[in-house]
Design a protein around this motif. Structure first.
Motif, mmCIF file in Angstrom:
data_model
loop_
_atom_site.group_PDB
_atom_site.id
_atom_site.type_symbol
_atom_site.label_atom_id
_atom_site.label_comp_id
_atom_site.label_asym_id
_atom_site.label_seq_id
_atom_site.Cartn_x
_atom_site.Cartn_y
_atom_site.Cartn_z
ATOM 1 N N LEU A 1 0.821 -1.188 -0.046
ATOM 2 C CA LEU A 1 -0.168 -0.116 -0.086
ATOM 3 C C LEU A 1 0.927 1.120 0.059
ATOM 4 O O LEU A 1 0.491 2.151 -0.545
ATOM 5 C CB LEU A 1 -0.881 0.027 1.323
ATOM 6 N N LYS A 2 1.976 1.148 0.881
ATOM 7 C CA LYS A 2 2.964 2.382 0.734
ATOM 8 C C LYS A 2 3.674 2.322 -0.690
ATOM 9 O O LYS A 2 3.555 3.536 -1.179
ATOM 10 C CB LYS A 2 3.718 2.428 2.073
ATOM 11 N N LEU A 3 4.002 1.567 -1.112
ATOM 12 C CA LEU A 3 4.897 1.305 -2.366
ATOM 13 C C LEU A 3 5.723 2.468 -2.530
ATOM 14 O O LEU A 3 6.075 3.166 -3.308
ATOM 15 C CB LEU A 3 4.015 1.510 -3.517
ATOM 16 N N GLN A 4 6.767 2.324 -1.412
ATOM 17 C CA GLN A 4 7.877 3.385 -1.297
ATOM 18 C C GLN A 4 9.173 2.983 -1.837
ATOM 19 O O GLN A 4 9.470 1.484 -1.919
ATOM 20 C CB GLN A 4 8.014 3.577 0.178
ATOM 21 N N SER A 5 10.144 3.585 -2.523
ATOM 22 C CA SER A 5 11.248 3.378 -3.039
ATOM 23 C C SER A 5 12.217 3.648 -2.135
ATOM 24 O O SER A 5 12.143 4.713 -1.094
ATOM 25 C CB SER A 5 11.488 4.166 -4.235
ATOM 26 N N TRP B 1 15.440 -7.599 -7.372
ATOM 27 C CA TRP B 1 14.822 -6.371 -7.168
ATOM 28 C C TRP B 1 13.743 -5.992 -7.989
ATOM 29 O O TRP B 1 13.387 -6.306 -9.063
ATOM 30 C CB TRP B 1 15.897 -5.396 -7.128
ATOM 31 N N VAL B 2 12.912 -5.066 -7.331
ATOM 32 C CA VAL B 2 11.749 -4.520 -8.086
ATOM 33 C C VAL B 2 11.805 -3.018 -7.870
ATOM 34 O O VAL B 2 12.258 -2.691 -6.759
ATOM 35 C CB VAL B 2 10.322 -4.882 -7.532
ATOM 36 N N LYS B 3 11.607 -2.322 -9.041
ATOM 37 C CA LYS B 3 11.581 -0.716 -8.995
ATOM 38 C C LYS B 3 10.883 -0.181 -10.111
ATOM 39 O O LYS B 3 10.258 -0.943 -11.059
ATOM 40 C CB LYS B 3 13.242 -0.401 -9.354
ATOM 41 N N GLY B 4 10.538 0.997 -9.524
ATOM 42 C CA GLY B 4 9.698 1.985 -10.748
ATOM 43 C C GLY B 4 8.393 1.723 -10.809
ATOM 44 O O GLY B 4 7.494 2.112 -11.644
ATOM 45 N N LEU B 5 7.616 0.813 -9.680
ATOM 46 C CA LEU B 5 6.044 0.479 -9.614
ATOM 47 C C LEU B 5 5.503 1.899 -9.158
ATOM 48 O O LEU B 5 6.059 2.493 -8.191
ATOM 49 C CB LEU B 5 5.872 -0.409 -8.852
ATOM 50 N N LYS B 6 4.576 2.166 -9.879
ATOM 51 C CA LYS B 6 3.404 3.250 -9.492
ATOM 52 C C LYS B 6 2.023 3.340 -9.534
ATOM 53 O O LYS B 6 1.711 2.216 -10.339
ATOM 54 C CB LYS B 6 4.151 4.569 -10.427
ATOM 55 N N GLY B 7 1.414 3.688 -8.593
ATOM 56 C CA GLY B 7 -0.111 3.615 -8.556
ATOM 57 C C GLY B 7 -0.658 2.611 -8.353
ATOM 58 O O GLY B 7 -0.002 1.518 -7.881
ATOM 59 N N MET B 8 -1.896 2.352 -8.781
ATOM 60 C CA MET B 8 -2.706 1.279 -8.388
ATOM 61 C C MET B 8 -2.029 -0.088 -9.140
ATOM 62 O O MET B 8 -1.826 -1.044 -8.817
ATOM 63 C CB MET B 8 -4.209 1.554 -8.572
ATOM 64 N N GLN B 9 -1.787 0.005 -10.522
ATOM 65 C CA GLN B 9 -0.960 -0.869 -11.048
ATOM 66 C C GLN B 9 0.141 -1.362 -10.676
ATOM 67 O O GLN B 9 0.362 -2.492 -10.473
ATOM 68 C CB GLN B 9 -0.798 -0.207 -12.694
ATOM 69 N N GLY B 10 1.190 -0.653 -10.057
ATOM 70 C CA GLY B 10 2.035 -0.815 -9.349
ATOM 71 C C GLY B 10 1.835 -1.690 -8.148
ATOM 72 O O GLY B 10 2.730 -2.787 -8.019
ATOM 73 N N ARG B 11 0.704 -1.311 -7.455
ATOM 74 C CA ARG B 11 0.522 -1.975 -6.175
ATOM 75 C C ARG B 11 0.069 -3.436 -6.512
ATOM 76 O O ARG B 11 0.545 -4.619 -5.616
ATOM 77 C CB ARG B 11 -0.535 -1.531 -5.429
ATOM 78 N N LEU B 12 -0.717 -3.453 -7.651
ATOM 79 C CA LEU B 12 -1.202 -4.862 -8.171
ATOM 80 C C LEU B 12 0.193 -5.790 -8.573
ATOM 81 O O LEU B 12 -0.140 -7.012 -8.564
ATOM 82 C CB LEU B 12 -2.073 -4.922 -9.079
ATOM 83 N N GLN B 13 0.977 -5.261 -9.411
ATOM 84 C CA GLN B 13 1.936 -5.969 -9.508
ATOM 85 C C GLN B 13 3.183 -6.444 -8.372
ATOM 86 O O GLN B 13 3.495 -7.593 -8.346
ATOM 87 C CB GLN B 13 3.054 -5.114 -10.420
ATOM 88 N N SER C 1 8.346 -15.094 -13.135
ATOM 89 C CA SER C 1 7.739 -14.764 -14.315
ATOM 90 C C SER C 1 7.123 -13.462 -14.544
ATOM 91 O O SER C 1 6.717 -12.906 -15.366
ATOM 92 C CB SER C 1 6.503 -15.714 -14.465
ATOM 93 N N CYS C 2 7.187 -12.930 -13.303
ATOM 94 C CA CYS C 2 6.631 -11.216 -13.285
ATOM 95 C C CYS C 2 7.651 -10.452 -13.827
ATOM 96 O O CYS C 2 8.820 -10.352 -13.654
ATOM 97 C CB CYS C 2 6.354 -10.924 -11.628
ATOM 98 N N PRO C 3 7.004 -9.696 -14.844
ATOM 99 C CA PRO C 3 7.866 -8.668 -15.609
ATOM 100 C C PRO C 3 8.550 -7.540 -14.837
ATOM 101 O O PRO C 3 9.350 -6.846 -15.379
ATOM 102 C CB PRO C 3 7.014 -8.228 -16.416
ATOM 103 N N CYS C 4 8.060 -7.308 -13.561
ATOM 104 C CA CYS C 4 8.436 -6.262 -12.834
ATOM 105 C C CYS C 4 9.846 -6.773 -12.030
ATOM 106 O O CYS C 4 10.296 -5.717 -11.420
ATOM 107 C CB CYS C 4 7.486 -5.807 -11.912
ATOM 108 N N LEU C 5 10.014 -7.923 -11.894
ATOM 109 C CA LEU C 5 11.118 -8.509 -10.935
ATOM 110 C C LEU C 5 12.209 -8.686 -12.097
ATOM 111 O O LEU C 5 12.176 -9.464 -13.001
ATOM 112 C CB LEU C 5 10.676 -9.789 -10.497
ATOM 113 N N GLU C 6 13.405 -8.232 -11.550
ATOM 114 C CA GLU C 6 14.782 -8.351 -12.106
ATOM 115 C C GLU C 6 15.625 -9.529 -11.241
ATOM 116 O O GLU C 6 15.594 -9.239 -10.004
ATOM 117 C CB GLU C 6 15.284 -7.171 -12.362
ATOM 118 N N HIS C 7 16.391 -10.178 -12.017
ATOM 119 C CA HIS C 7 17.221 -11.125 -11.145
ATOM 120 C C HIS C 7 18.624 -11.154 -11.940
ATOM 121 O O HIS C 7 18.804 -11.043 -13.022
ATOM 122 C CB HIS C 7 16.427 -12.572 -11.340
ATOM 123 N N GLU C 8 19.623 -11.207 -11.059
ATOM 124 C CA GLU C 8 20.855 -11.573 -11.319
ATOM 125 C C GLU C 8 21.823 -12.403 -10.451
ATOM 126 O O GLU C 8 21.248 -12.397 -9.235
ATOM 127 C CB GLU C 8 21.818 -10.313 -11.732
#
Length: 315
Positions: free
Chosen positions: A52-56, A217-229, A244-251
């Motif tokens: 809900l906070k979706l803070q960076s 890591w996950v970055k750059g999510l915004k708004g309601m769509q970002g919270r759902l992601q 498989s989530c497009p917002c998740l990056e992995h190395e």
């Protein structure tokens, strides 16, 4: 099983085998400590609050990936430099000082931790005032050949690009082959085993003796769509399907320098909060032995002896 040396100035050496977290994952753990009586439900509530906070949260990271990723970098890693450069040009001085350790944002961290940020912000090296920190300042242990690549003195800053100096005298730098990131992160974790709880497969790429840990890591999510992601990542992580989530990056990561730059979150090693000061990690392949079920579906039988593992981790 792989174990990582974790160094923090001025002279603290620790060993981790499970995870390192920062941002959302750390907050949902630490901030729900008063709710321990609820059992694992507290983590669900903590995750929902963080979503809900979706803070960076600001941090600078330099890491050395596994050899296979060095040869075939993924698209996200290949565009990091372009993203950093364009972000700095478009945002000017707002949260985009690549290579500069900023004072902390917020006020809920201990004041002594904030003092470390201030020292770094004015150009003082990590650790004790008036001197730099080298690997010789830390207790003896397994060799650290990868961290030695950073130079005779451990950097207190992450430079803009690999191959450039992180200090004014050029004595310490991040070598070519390493990767750097300065972008605000919402979720960041470094995990070794596949499971961090009996029913929580947080690291679907994990193997106990791979010689590296997996960074997500996950970055750059915004708004309601970002919270759902973000919610989608948390829900799928239980079964290890969040890859498989497009917002998740992995190395992958064999060695790392992590500079926390935000006091609205915590830095955790194996579930324990440590000071928010520079952290240096290096993975030791097969350093310890553990007993597992020989029929375990995710862990192959041990493929090397104790002698071979020792030879890989000598000074």
């Amino acid at each position: 099983m792989d174990v990582a040396s974790a160094l923090q100035p001025p002279n603290r050496r620790m060993y981790i085998m499970l995870s390192t977290t920062y941002g959302m994952m750390s907050n949902l753990d630490v901030n729900t400590e008063p709710l321990r009586w609820m059992g694992d439900v507290r983590f669900t509530l903590g995750a929902l609050w963080e979503i809900l906070k979706l803070q960076s949260y600001h941090a600078s990271i330099a890491w050395l990936p596994a050899a296979d990723q060095l040869q075939q970098p993924n698209a996200a890693a290949a565009t990091l430099a372009v993203q950093n450069s364009s972000s700095a040009a478009s945002k000017g001085s707002t949260n985009s000082h690549a290579g500069v350790l900023e004072p902390p944002v917020g006020s809920n961290a201990a004041s002594e931790q904030s003092a470390e940020f201030v020292k770094a912000a004015v150009g003082e090296p990590a650790g004790a005032p008036g001197r730099t920190v080298s690997l010789q300042d830390f207790p003896a242990g397994p060799g650290l050949p990868l961290l030695k690549q950073l130079g005779p003195h451990l950097p207190a800053f992450v430079p803009q690009q690999p191959g450039t100096s992180s200090s004014s005298n050029g004595s310490s730098s991040v070598p070519l082959g390493w990767r750097v990131m300065h972008e605000p992160l919402q979720l960041w974790s470094l995990i070794n085993p596949p499971y961090i709880a009996a029913q929580y497969r947080a690291n679907p790429w994990g193997c106990l003796n791979s010689g590296h840990m997996n960074m997500m890591w996950v970055k750059g999510l915004k708004g309601m769509q970002g919270r759902l992601q973000a919610l989608d990542v948390q829900v799928k992580a239980e079964q290890g399907l969040h890859g498989s989530c497009p917002c998740l990056e992995h190395e992958t990561m064999r060695a790392m320098m992590f500079i926390p730059r935000d006091s609205n979150t915590y830095l955790q090693l194996d579930g324990e909060v440590v000071p928010s000061v520079p952290l240096y990690l290096e993975v030791h392949n097969g350093l310890i032995r553990v007993v597992i079920n020989p029929a375990h579906p995710d862990e192959p039988a041990a493929s090397f002896s104790r002698a071979a593992a020792t030879a890989r981790n000598v000074l």
